[in-house]
Design an enzyme around this catalytic site. Structure first.
Site: not given
Lengths: 99, 491, 485
Positions: B77, B156, B180
Site C-alpha cells: 500500500k 482506504s 481500512s
C-alpha cells in the site's frame, strides 16, 4: 454545536490552509453536518473515567522506552534532501522569515 | 499445473523453495498482469527494482539463506515508504517523493537480510493519507471493484484489496485505522487482518492517526495472512515507541485447531435495522457453519457501538491534523509556485497538495483540539474510548471471539457517497470499535449479498489473540469455498 | 512594605519578573533521534530523517536527557514526577520540521523546587514552578539570502530542559543573580555546557509592573536573552518603557519582545495571531515517562555534591559566613581551590578573603578561570600561613601575592628576597613608638581629649619609621597601652 464562517476562517488559518469562499462554505456545511452526530457523544456521563491514549493501557502498564544516549546516525544530507523543493548550500530555502 | 496467479502465497512459497519455479519468472508473470490492469489498483511500478529483488531472492534460495516467503510476489500500500519506489500516500502532496529509508514492515517482508524474502511488484493505490472508505479520495484515480467495476473496492486499502481480488498479486499490505483493511477485504471477498495495536511497527508507515494505525496483510486465505502476519509483526524497539515488546509469533501455529467449544460472541448492536438483508443472510449462514464446527454462539452487547463513530471521528482527525502539519512545502513534498511570503506559501502548498477529505479532517481535528474545545470533544472522546474498550473486556468474559458483519452493506457504486462524507463515516460503525480498543480484527469471505456483491464476516479477538482468529477463519475456509471464488466465475 | 522592598521600586512601581530558561542538555544524541548534537557542524549534516520529520518517522526517547532532568530536579530540591506526559505543541514555523514541538504540558517531569542566591549580601530565594523536557527547533539564517531564509535543522531535536520560575523576581539585579545561579547549577552538575554564545543557555524574562498592592500587571515576554549584560539592560529598558506607557495612560498589551543590543531597546515581535492556540494534546507516539524511585535514588547517590550542600558544609566545617560559602561555591573549580588551600594552611576565613578578594579581582580582569590562576592553592596556603604566624603583615602579603602572580616562585624565598619579614621584636617597636609619641604631642593630647581619630596621625609615622615591617596589630596594641598609661 454549530461552527460559524468566522471560526472556519480561524481554523483554516491555524491549519495553514487557504480556502476560497465556496470551499469554505462547503467545508462549513459538511463539518456542521458532522458535528450534529457528535452531540450525543458530548452528553455521555464520563465522570471518573480516565482518557485512554494508548489502546493497550486497558490491560497492561504502558511506559515510555528509553534508549541509550549514543549518536549513531551518520550524515545523510544528500539522500535526506533529495525531495526538497529548494535547497542551497545544504540549507532549506524558504521565503524570508520575519520576526 | 495451476496458473501462478491462482496459487496462494503458501503454495508459491513451497514451489519456490522446491525450486520448481524461479522468483524471476514469478515476478515477471505478476508484473505483466499488474501493469496490464485497468482497475487503477497500482500507482507506480519499477520493473528494474522488482526484478532485482527477484534476482536477490533466487540467489538466497540457491544459497539456502532465504526467508520463509522468499520469491513470493506482493505489493505495498502506498502508505509504506520504500527507497526503490516512490511513495505518495495517494496524495498530490507527495507526488514523486522518494524516501531515503524503507519502512520496517517493508524490510521485514522484503529481500533484505533477515526479511521474509517477498518481492515488491509495485505501490498500491489508496485513499489519500489513508482517509476514506472507498478509495475515491485518492488524488490520482479511483479504484474499481473487480467484482463489479461500477462499484468501489472499499478503502482506504482499496488498491490492495482490488489487486489481490483480481489476482494481480497473491498478497498485499494494507493499513487499518478505522477498518481500512477489513472493509475493503469484505467488499472484494478477500481475507485481511489488523493485528493488536503495537504488534507491527509503524516506522515508515505514513501516519494518519497514531494511536489507531496498524499494518496488516491482505490475501486470499487465512493461512496466507497468517504467514505474512508472522513476518510483519515483531518488536521495533529502536524506532517505534508504541511498538510492543512482545516476541514475534508464528500465527499459523493453530490454524487447524478444533473449534469445539469456541464461544463466539454475537453483539446485538451489530445486527440492527441498518444492516442490509443480503449481508445479514450471508453472515448468519457463516455463523451457522461455525456452529456446525462445534462453536457456540453467545449473545453479547457492545452498548457503545454507535458512539464509536463520533469518538473515532474526533480522535482520528485530531491526531491527523497534527501528523499532517509536517507537509508544509519546506523540506519535502509539494510547494506551490504561487506565493508572496511564508504564510501564503504554507497555505497554498497545503491547499493545493491536500484533497477535500483530508482538508476536512485537518479542519475538524484542529477545531476539536483548539482552545476551549479540547475538554468537550477530544478529552471526552478519549474517555468514552476507554469505556468502549472496557465493554469489550466485559464481553470477552463470556466469549472467546466476537463475530459479526464488517459493514452494513455491500460495496456501493462509485460516486454514490462522494457528496455526503457523513454517510461514509456512518458505514464504519462495525469496524471502528475494535480499532478504538486496539484489538485484533479480521475479515474473511462469507458469501454474497445484494447485487451478487461480496460480504465479509468480521472476527474480533482479545489482545494478542491473532492466532485464534486466524484459526477460526481457516476452519471456516476449510468448510466453505467463498475465498476461492474469483470475479468472472472461475475458481 | 519593608525598606528593602521599597528600595526596589522604580518610580514607585513594583517590578515583577518570572523567568523561563531553556538549557540545552549535554547529551551525545538528540532527545528523540540518534543524530549527534555537537555544535558548529555544516548545515543539515546532523539532521537525520526523524529530525527532518520525513514521512513515517517516529520519536524514541533518549535516556540521557531524562537522567539530566532528574539531576536538575534533585539539585533544586524539586519533586521528580513518577509519571509525566509528552505533549505536542502545534504551530507552523520553518525551523519546526514536524509543525509541532514535542514538549510537556500538563504533567512535567520536574515539579516545584527553588533556587537561592545572594544579591549583594542579601539572600534571595526564587521558587520554581516546573522544569520540563522538550526538543529544540532548528535555525533560520537570513544573511546571504535576498528575500529568503535558509533553514538549518542541525539544532532541531537537541534536548532542552525548560525551567520556569514563579514571578518572584523583583529587579533586574535579582534577575541576573538568579540567572547566574541557575547557570552555575546546570554547569556544576554537568547537565549543560552553559555556553551562552552558542545558545546552550537562553533566558526569557516575563516582565510586568504594578503599584504596590495592585493586581499583577500585564506582562511582556523578552525572548532569547543570551548574555547577563543584555539581560540587565533589556529588563531595565522594558521596565522604564512600561512605566512610561502606563503614566501616559496606555494599557500594556501582552506581547513577545526582542532586545536589540545595538539600540539597547526592546521591541515587540510581529504579532502572530492565534499564537497562543497551540492545541496541546498528549503525543500518541510516546507512552508516559515513568521514573521509578530507585532510579531517582541511584542518580542521587551518584551525583556530585551540590553547590548549596557544599556551601552548607563550608559553613559548618570551616565556620565561614553564608555569604562567603555561597561565593566560593560559584564553581566547582573555585570550591576545590578554596578547600585545598584551607586544608593546607588551616585558615579558612583568610583563604576565603583572599580568594574572594584579590584572587577574584585578578581573575576577572584577565578573564581567566580559577583553574588557570597563576597562584596555586598550595602557594596561597603557604602565603597565608606566613600571615597567620605573623611572619608578614597583610600589606606585605599583597606584595608577595603580586610577585607570585606575575613571576611565580616560592613564598619564603620571595619574603626573604624582598625583605618583607615583619618586625615582631616588641622592644624595637616600643622604642619607635616612644620616639613618635614624643615627636607628635598634639596628636597625643587630642587622643587623650577623646578624639580617637587622632590615633591615625600616630600610626602612620610609626609604620614609616619601621619601614612597613611593624605588625599593625602589635602597633595598635602597644600604642594604646602607652597612650592610656
Amino acid at each position: 454545536m454549530s461552527l460559524t464562517a468566522q471560526e472556519i476562517d480561524r481554523i483554516a488559518n491555524l491549519a495553514r490552509l487557504e480556502l476560497p469562499p465556496e470551499e469554505g462554505q462547503r467545508m462549513l456545511d459538511q463539518i456542521n453536518g458532522f458535528f450534529s452526530i457528535v452531540e450525543a457523544m458530548r452528553a455521555v456521563d464520563t465522570t471518573g473515567v480516565e482518557p485512554l491514549p494508548h489502546p493497550i493501557a486497558t490491560i497492561q502498564e504502558v511506559a515510555l522506552r528509553l534508549r541509550d544516549d549514543i549518536a549513531s546516525e551518520a550524515n545523510q544530507r544528500e539522500a535526506n534532501q533529495r525531495s526538497a523543493p529548494a535547497v542551497e548550500r545544504g540549507l532549506f530555502l524558504v521565503p524570508k522569515v520575519i520576526e | 499445473m495451476t496458473a501462478l496467479h491462482d496459487m496462494t502465497v503458501a503454495a508459491l512459497a513451497n514451489q519456490l523453495r522446491a525450486k520448481k519455479i524461479s522468483a524471476t519468472e514469478v515476478a515477471q508473470h505478476f508484473l505483466a498482469r499488474s501493469q496490464a490492469d485497468t482497475s487503477g489498483a497500482f500507482l507506480s511500478f519499477n520493473p528494474e527494482a522488482t526484478l532485482a529483488q527477484a534476482k536477490e531472492a533466487d540467489a538466497q534460495l540457491a544459497a539456502g539463506t532465504a526467508g520463509p516467503l522468499a520469491g513470493v510476489p506482493m505489493a505495498h500500500k502506498d502508505i509504506f515508504v520504500t527507497t526503490d519506489f516512490p511513495t505518495t500516500a495517494g496524495s498530490k502532496m507527495l507526488e514523486g517523493y522518494r524516501s531515503p529509508f524503507d519502512a520496517t514492515v517493508v524490510r521485514k517482508l522484503g529481500v533484505q537480510a533477515g526479511g521474509a524474502g517477498m518481492v515488491n511488484v509495485g505501490k498500491l493505490n489508496c485513499d489519500e493519507f489513508a482517509m476514506g472508505s472507498s478509495n475515491e479520495n485518492s488524488a490520482y484515480k479511483p479504484v474499481t471493484n473487480p467484482w463489479d467495476t461500477s462499484r468501489v473496492p472499499g478503502g482506504s486499502s482499496g488498491g490492495s484489496s482490488a489487486a489481490v481480488a483480481a489476482r494481480l498479486v497473491p498478497a498485499a499490505t494494507g493499513t487499518d485505522t478505522g477498518g481500512s483493511i477489513r472493509q475493503p477485504a469484505s467488499f472484494c471477498s478477500i481475507t485481511g487482518i489488523k493485528p493488536t495495536y503495537g504488534r507491527a511497527s509503524r516506522y515508515g508507515m505514513i501516519a494518519y492517526a497514531s494511536s489507531l494505525d496498524q499494518a496488516g496483510p491482505m490475501a486470499r486465505t487465512a493461512e496466507d495472512c497468517a504467514l505474512m502476519l508472522s513476518a510483519m509483526c515483531g518488536p521495533d524497539l529502536d524506532r517505534d515507541s508504541t511498538s510492543l515488546d512482545v516476541p514475534a509469533e508464528n500465527f499459523a501455529r493453530d490454524l487447524n485447531a478444533s473449534l469445539d467449544g469456541l464461544r463466539i460472541g454475537i453483539p446485538n448492536e451489530f445486527f440492527g435495522e441498518g444492516l442490509a438483508p443480503g449481508v445479514r443472510t450471508a453472515v448468519d449462514a457463516a455463523l451457522k457453519e461455525y456452529e456446525k464446527l462445534g462453536a457456540k454462539l453467545v449473545p453479547i452487547s457492545l452498548p457503545r457501538t454507535e458512539l464509536s463513530i463520533p469518538v473515532y471521528y474526533i480522535i482520528a482527525p485530531a491526531e491527523a491534523s497534527s501528523n499532517l502539519s509536517r507537509f508544509d512545502g519546506v523540506k519535502f513534498g509539494h510547494r506551490t509556485k504561487d506565493y508572496t511570503d511564508l504564510v501564503s506559501m504554507y497555505k497554498r502548498s497545503r491547499a493545493e497538495g491536500f484533497g477535500e477529505e483530508v482538508k476536512r479532517r485537518i479542519m475538524t481535528g484542529a477545531y476539536v483540539l483548539s482552545h476551549g474545545y479540547y475538554d468537550a470533544y477530544y478529552l471526552q472522546a478519549q474517555k468514552i474510548r476507554r469505556m468502549i474498550s472496557d465493554d469489550f473486556q466485559q464481553a470477552f468474559k463470556v466469549c472467546d471471539v466476537i463475530a459479526g458483519p464488517v459493514a452494513p452493506t455491500v460495496a456501493w457504486k462509485l460516486g454514490e457517497k462522494t457528496d455526503d462524507p457523513v454517510a461514509n463515516y456512518l458505514a464504519d460503525i462495525f469496524t471502528l470499535p475494535a480499532s478504538l480498543a486496539g484489538l485484533p480484527g479480521m475479515s474473511l469471505p462469507a458469501g454474497f449479498g445484494e447485487e451478487g456483491m461480496p460480504v465479509g464476516l468480521q472476527l474480533i479477538g482479545n489482545y494478542f489473540k491473532e492466532a485464534q482468529l486466524l484459526n477460526a477463519a481457516h476452519r471456516l475456509q476449510q468448510a466453505t469455498d467463498f475465498h476461492l471464488r474469483q470475479p468472472g466465475g472461475a475458481k | 512594605m519593608s525598606t528593602k522592598q521599597k528600595s526596589l521600586l522604580v518610580q514607585g512601581y513594583e517590578v515583577v519578573i518570572g523567568f523561563e530558561t531553556h538549557a540545552q542538555l549535554s547529551t551525545q544524541s538528540k532527545i528523540f533521534s540518534r543524530a549527534p548534537t555537537a555544535f558548529g557542524a555544516e548545515p543539515n549534516t546532523q539532521a537525520c530523517a526523524v529530525d527532518l520529520a520525513l514521512p513515517g518517522t517516529l520519536p524514541v526517547m533518549n535516556k540521557g536527557a531524562v537522567e539530566r532532568a532528574i539531576e536538575l530536579g534533585l539539585a533544586v530540591g524539586a519533586h521528580i514526577a513518577e509519571q509525566s506526559i509528552f505533549a505536542r505543541k502545534n504551530y507552523f514555523y520553518p525551523d519546526l520540521p514536524k509543525g509541532y514541538q514535542i514538549s510537556q504540558f500538563e504533567i512535567p517531569v520536574v515539579q516545584g523546587g527553588e533556587v537561592s542566591f545572594f544579591v549583594g549580601d542579601e539572600k534571595k530565594t526564587v521558587r520554581l514552578v516546573r522544569a520540563h523536557l522538550e526538543e529544540d527547533a532548528g535555525k533560520s539564517l537570513h544573511e546571504d539570502f535576498i528575500g529568503q531564509s535558509g533553514i538549518d535543522l542541525n539544532r532541531a531535536g537537541t534536548p532542552l530542559l525548560e525551567i520556569v520560575t514563579e514571578p518572584d523576581i523583583r529587579s533586574s539585579d535579582e534577575a541576573v543573580a538568579y540567572a547566574k545561579e541557575l547557570h552555575k547549577i546546570v554547569t556544576w552538575i554537568g547537565i549543560c555546557d552553559g555556553n551562552m554564545q552558542e545558545g546552550s543557555f537562553r533566558c526569557d524574562a516575563n516582565v510586568s509592573v504594578r503599584k504596590p498592592g495592585d493586581d499583577l500587571g500585564t506582562r511582556r515576554e523578552i525572548k532569547n536573552l543570551n548574555s547577563f549584560k543584555f539581560m540587565q539592560q533589556a529588563i531595565d529598558f522594558e521596565v522604564r518603557w512600561q512605566i512610561e506607557q502606563i503614566e501616559e495612560g496606555h494599557a500594556i498589551q501582552q506581547a513577545t519582545v526582542l532586545f536589540d543590543p545595538d539600540t539597547g531597546e526592546t521591541r515587540a515581535m510581529r504579532t502572530k495571531e492565534d499564537a497562543a492556540d497551540y492545541r496541546y494534546f498528549p503525543d500518541p507516539d510516546l507512552p508516559p515517562l515513568v521514573i521509578g524511585r530507585d532510579w531517582v535514588a541511584r542518580v542521587q547517590s551518584e551525583m556530585t555534591e551540590l553547590p548549596r550542600v557544599m556551601a552548607a558544609r563550608f559553613v559548618t566545617d570551616y565556620g565561614l559566613p553564608e555569604y562567603d560559602a555561597t561565593t566560593l561555591t560559584q564553581s566547582k573549580a573555585m570550591a576545590a581551590y578554596f578547600e585545598a588551600a584551607a586544608k593546607a594552611c588551616g585558615q579558612a576565613k583568610l583563604v576565603s578573603n583572599w580568594v574572594m578578594g584579590e584572587m577574584s579581582r585578578r581573575l576577572n580582569a584577565g578573564e581567566v578561570g580559577i583553574e588557570n590562576a597563576s597562584v596555586s592553592a598550595a602557594q596561597l596556603a603557604a602565603m597565608i600561613g606566613r600571615i597567620a604566624d605573623n611572619t608578614i603583615s597583610n600589606s606585605a602579603a599583597k606584595q608577595v601575592f603580586d610577585a607570585l602572580w606575575t613571576e611565580g616562585g616560592e613564598v619564603d624565598a620571595i619574603i626573604e628576597a624582598k625583605g618583607l619579614k615583619q618586625m615582631n621584636d616588641t622592644g624595637a617597636l616600643e622604642a619607635i613608638i616612644d620616639e613618635v609619641l614624643a615627636a607628635n604631642p598634639k596628636n597625643v593630647e587630642e587622643f587623650r581629649a577623646g578624639n580617637s581619630k587622632a590615633l591615625n596621625g600616630l600610626v602612620g609615622p610609626i609604620m614609616k619609621a619601621s619601614k612597613g615591617k611593624a605588625n599593625p596589630a602589635q602597633v595598635n596594641e602597644l600604642l594604646l597601652k602607652k597612650l592610656q598609661a
